[in-house]
Design an enzyme around this catalytic site. Structure first.
Site, PDB file in Angstrom:
ATOM      1  N   ASN A   9     -39.747 -26.022 -33.294  1.00 43.53           N
ATOM      2  CA  ASN A   9     -38.478 -26.071 -33.472  1.00 43.53           C
ATOM      3  C   ASN A   9     -38.270 -27.028 -34.503  1.00 43.53           C
ATOM      4  O   ASN A   9     -38.621 -28.014 -34.417  1.00 43.53           O
ATOM      5  CB  ASN A   9     -37.873 -26.821 -32.171  1.00 43.53           C
ATOM      6  CG  ASN A   9     -36.506 -27.295 -32.370  1.00 43.53           C
ATOM      7  OD1 ASN A   9     -35.600 -26.970 -33.220  1.00 43.53           O
ATOM      8  ND2 ASN A   9     -35.976 -27.797 -31.232  1.00 43.53           N
ATOM      9  N   TRP A  10     -37.575 -26.598 -35.652  1.00 45.55           N
ATOM     10  CA  TRP A  10     -37.794 -27.359 -36.865  1.00 45.55           C
ATOM     11  C   TRP A  10     -36.209 -28.306 -36.788  1.00 45.55           C
ATOM     12  O   TRP A  10     -36.276 -29.159 -37.920  1.00 45.55           O
ATOM     13  CB  TRP A  10     -37.138 -26.410 -37.989  1.00 45.55           C
ATOM     14  CG  TRP A  10     -38.432 -25.614 -38.424  1.00 45.55           C
ATOM     15  CD1 TRP A  10     -39.594 -25.328 -37.598  1.00 45.55           C
ATOM     16  CD2 TRP A  10     -38.710 -24.990 -39.591  1.00 45.55           C
ATOM     17  NE1 TRP A  10     -40.478 -24.497 -38.511  1.00 45.55           N
ATOM     18  CE2 TRP A  10     -39.773 -23.988 -39.430  1.00 45.55           C
ATOM     19  CE3 TRP A  10     -37.784 -24.666 -40.788  1.00 45.55           C
ATOM     20  CZ2 TRP A  10     -40.264 -23.243 -40.581  1.00 45.55           C
ATOM     21  CZ3 TRP A  10     -38.299 -23.772 -41.746  1.00 45.55           C
ATOM     22  CH2 TRP A  10     -39.574 -23.138 -41.414  1.00 45.55           C
ATOM     23  N   LYS A  11     -35.327 -28.091 -35.662  1.00 45.85           N
ATOM     24  CA  LYS A  11     -34.384 -29.123 -35.812  1.00 45.85           C
ATOM     25  C   LYS A  11     -33.482 -28.977 -36.840  1.00 45.85           C
ATOM     26  O   LYS A  11     -33.507 -27.958 -37.624  1.00 45.85           O
ATOM     27  CB  LYS A  11     -34.804 -30.497 -35.200  1.00 45.85           C
ATOM     28  CG  LYS A  11     -35.908 -30.229 -33.879  1.00 45.85           C
ATOM     29  CD  LYS A  11     -35.646 -31.709 -33.308  1.00 45.85           C
ATOM     30  CE  LYS A  11     -36.764 -31.393 -32.050  1.00 45.85           C
ATOM     31  NZ  LYS A  11     -36.865 -32.950 -31.279  1.00 45.85           N
ATOM     32  N   HIS A  93     -31.135 -27.364 -25.521  1.00 46.52           N
ATOM     33  CA  HIS A  93     -32.238 -28.413 -25.970  1.00 46.52           C
ATOM     34  C   HIS A  93     -31.432 -29.605 -25.415  1.00 46.52           C
ATOM     35  O   HIS A  93     -30.298 -29.948 -25.570  1.00 46.52           O
ATOM     36  CB  HIS A  93     -32.160 -28.610 -27.326  1.00 46.52           C
ATOM     37  CG  HIS A  93     -33.425 -29.284 -27.778  1.00 46.52           C
ATOM     38  ND1 HIS A  93     -33.347 -30.485 -28.172  1.00 46.52           N
ATOM     39  CD2 HIS A  93     -34.823 -28.987 -28.015  1.00 46.52           C
ATOM     40  CE1 HIS A  93     -34.528 -31.141 -28.365  1.00 46.52           C
ATOM     41  NE2 HIS A  93     -35.339 -30.194 -28.551  1.00 46.52           N
ATOM     42  N   GLU A  95     -31.263 -32.370 -27.184  1.00 45.14           N
ATOM     43  CA  GLU A  95     -30.434 -33.066 -28.152  1.00 45.14           C
ATOM     44  C   GLU A  95     -29.106 -32.490 -27.924  1.00 45.14           C
ATOM     45  O   GLU A  95     -27.914 -33.162 -28.227  1.00 45.14           O
ATOM     46  CB  GLU A  95     -31.053 -32.883 -29.457  1.00 45.14           C
ATOM     47  CG  GLU A  95     -32.169 -33.541 -29.520  1.00 45.14           C
ATOM     48  CD  GLU A  95     -33.421 -33.147 -30.455  1.00 45.14           C
ATOM     49  OE1 GLU A  95     -33.145 -32.192 -31.337  1.00 45.14           O
ATOM     50  OE2 GLU A  95     -34.401 -33.897 -30.411  1.00 45.14           O
ATOM     51  N   GLU A 165     -39.045 -30.249 -21.332  1.00 49.14           N
ATOM     52  CA  GLU A 165     -39.272 -31.135 -22.427  1.00 49.14           C
ATOM     53  C   GLU A 165     -38.755 -32.410 -21.692  1.00 49.14           C
ATOM     54  O   GLU A 165     -37.399 -32.692 -21.937  1.00 49.14           O
ATOM     55  CB  GLU A 165     -38.493 -30.727 -23.532  1.00 49.14           C
ATOM     56  CG  GLU A 165     -38.897 -29.480 -24.282  1.00 49.14           C
ATOM     57  CD  GLU A 165     -38.407 -29.306 -25.555  1.00 49.14           C
ATOM     58  OE1 GLU A 165     -39.404 -29.223 -26.583  1.00 49.14           O
ATOM     59  OE2 GLU A 165     -37.066 -29.445 -26.060  1.00 49.14           O
ATOM     60  N   GLY A 171     -40.120 -36.732 -29.547  1.00 50.55           N
ATOM     61  CA  GLY A 171     -40.074 -37.406 -30.765  1.00 50.55           C
ATOM     62  C   GLY A 171     -40.536 -38.841 -30.734  1.00 50.55           C
ATOM     63  O   GLY A 171     -40.196 -39.646 -31.442  1.00 50.55           O
ATOM     64  N   SER A 210     -43.668 -34.519 -28.291  1.00 52.13           N
ATOM     65  CA  SER A 210     -44.662 -34.970 -28.892  1.00 52.13           C
ATOM     66  C   SER A 210     -46.386 -34.170 -28.576  1.00 52.13           C
ATOM     67  O   SER A 210     -47.163 -34.947 -28.390  1.00 52.13           O
ATOM     68  CB  SER A 210     -45.025 -36.369 -28.244  1.00 52.13           C
ATOM     69  OG  SER A 210     -43.836 -37.415 -28.706  1.00 52.13           O
ATOM     70  N   GLY A 231     -41.704 -30.010 -32.214  1.00 51.58           N
ATOM     71  CA  GLY A 231     -40.865 -30.431 -33.250  1.00 51.58           C
ATOM     72  C   GLY A 231     -41.591 -30.841 -34.295  1.00 51.58           C
ATOM     73  O   GLY A 231     -41.662 -30.196 -35.017  1.00 51.58           O
ATOM     74  N   GLY A 232     -41.700 -32.288 -34.320  1.00 59.16           N
ATOM     75  CA  GLY A 232     -42.333 -32.937 -35.297  1.00 59.16           C
ATOM     76  C   GLY A 232     -43.430 -32.211 -36.022  1.00 59.16           C
ATOM     77  O   GLY A 232     -43.493 -32.022 -37.404  1.00 59.16           O
TER      78      GLY A 232
HETATM   79  P1  13P Z   1     -41.377 -33.383 -30.617  1.00 62.33           P
HETATM   80  O1  13P Z   1     -42.564 -32.484 -30.807  1.00 62.33           O
HETATM   81  O2  13P Z   1     -40.953 -34.026 -32.105  1.00 62.33           O
HETATM   82  O3  13P Z   1     -41.567 -34.494 -29.619  1.00 62.33           O
HETATM   83  O4  13P Z   1     -40.034 -32.553 -30.276  1.00 62.33           O
HETATM   84  C1  13P Z   1     -40.109 -31.560 -29.218  1.00 62.33           C
HETATM   85  C2  13P Z   1     -38.825 -31.077 -29.070  1.00 62.33           C
HETATM   86  O5  13P Z   1     -37.675 -31.547 -29.057  1.00 62.33           O
HETATM   87  C3  13P Z   1     -38.809 -29.498 -29.432  1.00 62.33           C
HETATM   88  O6  13P Z   1     -37.764 -28.749 -29.062  1.00 62.33           O
END
Ligand code: 13P
Length: 248
Positions: A9-11, A93, A95, A165, A171, A210, A231-232
């Site tokens: 997920n590149w956000k 998600h 967020e 999640e 993050g 993470s 994510g990251g």
């Molecule tokens: P991180 O891997 O950066 O913690 O993010 C997880 C995430 O929100 C994937 O959708």
């Protein structure tokens, strides 16, 4: 045996340059046991589809509208995503639940639109730190999962992926332990089994929060963890592929 799925997920991170840096190595990777999924921001989906067209890497979007078409400025309909060759769509998600105030009811509407267009929804669920500390993890996650389970038939649910999640792990560098994640995944699979035993056996349950190359193998070795939503670390092709290799 469920084939594992490792999703990036590149956000809200992308550029033409980043797209090439990330997708060229991913498109060339051979010999993975898991399936890969990448979810760039909407404007980059056509470029990503072009890069991935002769590979088995799946393309996903990060959201879709709750309505099929019409006067909804700025929204992107599920039919448009399907038109671009998108296979999966992330929904709910944390967020979006936090910043766009998305509710379970809205996530159900969006999942309905996605399913009607043949897309596979990846429904994200998870508790906040406050909810975990208050001993409410189970209730919060089950409420989010059951909103989906009660809204759709088994024929529809077979296309749904759940991603656990925990909000406190996203993050932060603070992943859930494999045991903590497994406990919640088992709970989700049990809720699915109460509706349909065969569906529960097939259902893909991803862990996100993470995930790094260093902790991926121990998370993915758990019986109810069928891959990850990254994510990251998905913004670094080397890390992302190392995580994919940890999926066996
Ligand atoms: P991180 O891997 O950066 O913690 O993010 C997880 C995430 O929100 C994937 O959708």
């Amino acid at each position: 045996m469920r084939q594992k799925l490792v999703a990036g997920n590149w956000k809200m991170n992308a550029s033409r340059e980043l797209l090439e840096r990330l997708l060229d190595p991913v498109a060339q990777e051979k010999g993975l046991a898991c399936r890969l999924l990448v979810c760039p921001p909407h404007p980059y989906l056509p470029l990503a589809a072009e890069k991935l067209k002769s590979t088995d890497v799946a393309l996903g979007a990060q959201d879709c509208a709750a309505t099929p078409e019409g006067a909804y400025t700025g929204e992107v309909a599920a039919s448009m995503l399907a038109d671009l060759g998108v296979e999966y769509v992330l929904l709910g998600h944390s967020e979006r639940r936090q910043y766009q105030k998305e509710t379970d009811a809205l996530v159900v509407e969006k999942a309905g639109q996605a399913l009607a267009q043949g897309l596979k929804p990846v429904v994200c669920v998870g508790e906040t730190l406050g909810e975990r500390e208050a001993g409410k993890t189970r209730d919060v996650v089950l409420e989010q999962v059951k909103a989906i389970l009660t809204a759709f038939s088994s024929e529809e649910l077979v296309k749904v992926v759940f991603a656990y999640e925990p909000v406190w792990a996203i993050g932060t560098g603070l992943s859930a332990s494999p045991e903590e994640a497994q406990e919640v995944h088992a709970l989700i699979r049990k809720a699915i089994a109460e509706q349909d035993g065969q569906l529960a056996e097939q259902a893909l349950l991803l862990y996100g929060g993470s995930v790094k190359a260093e902790n991926a193998a121990s998370l993915f070795s758990m019986p109810d963890i069928d891959g990850g939503l990254i994510g990251g670390a998905s913004l670094d092709a080397g890390q992302f592929l190392a995580i994919a290799h940890a999926a066996g």
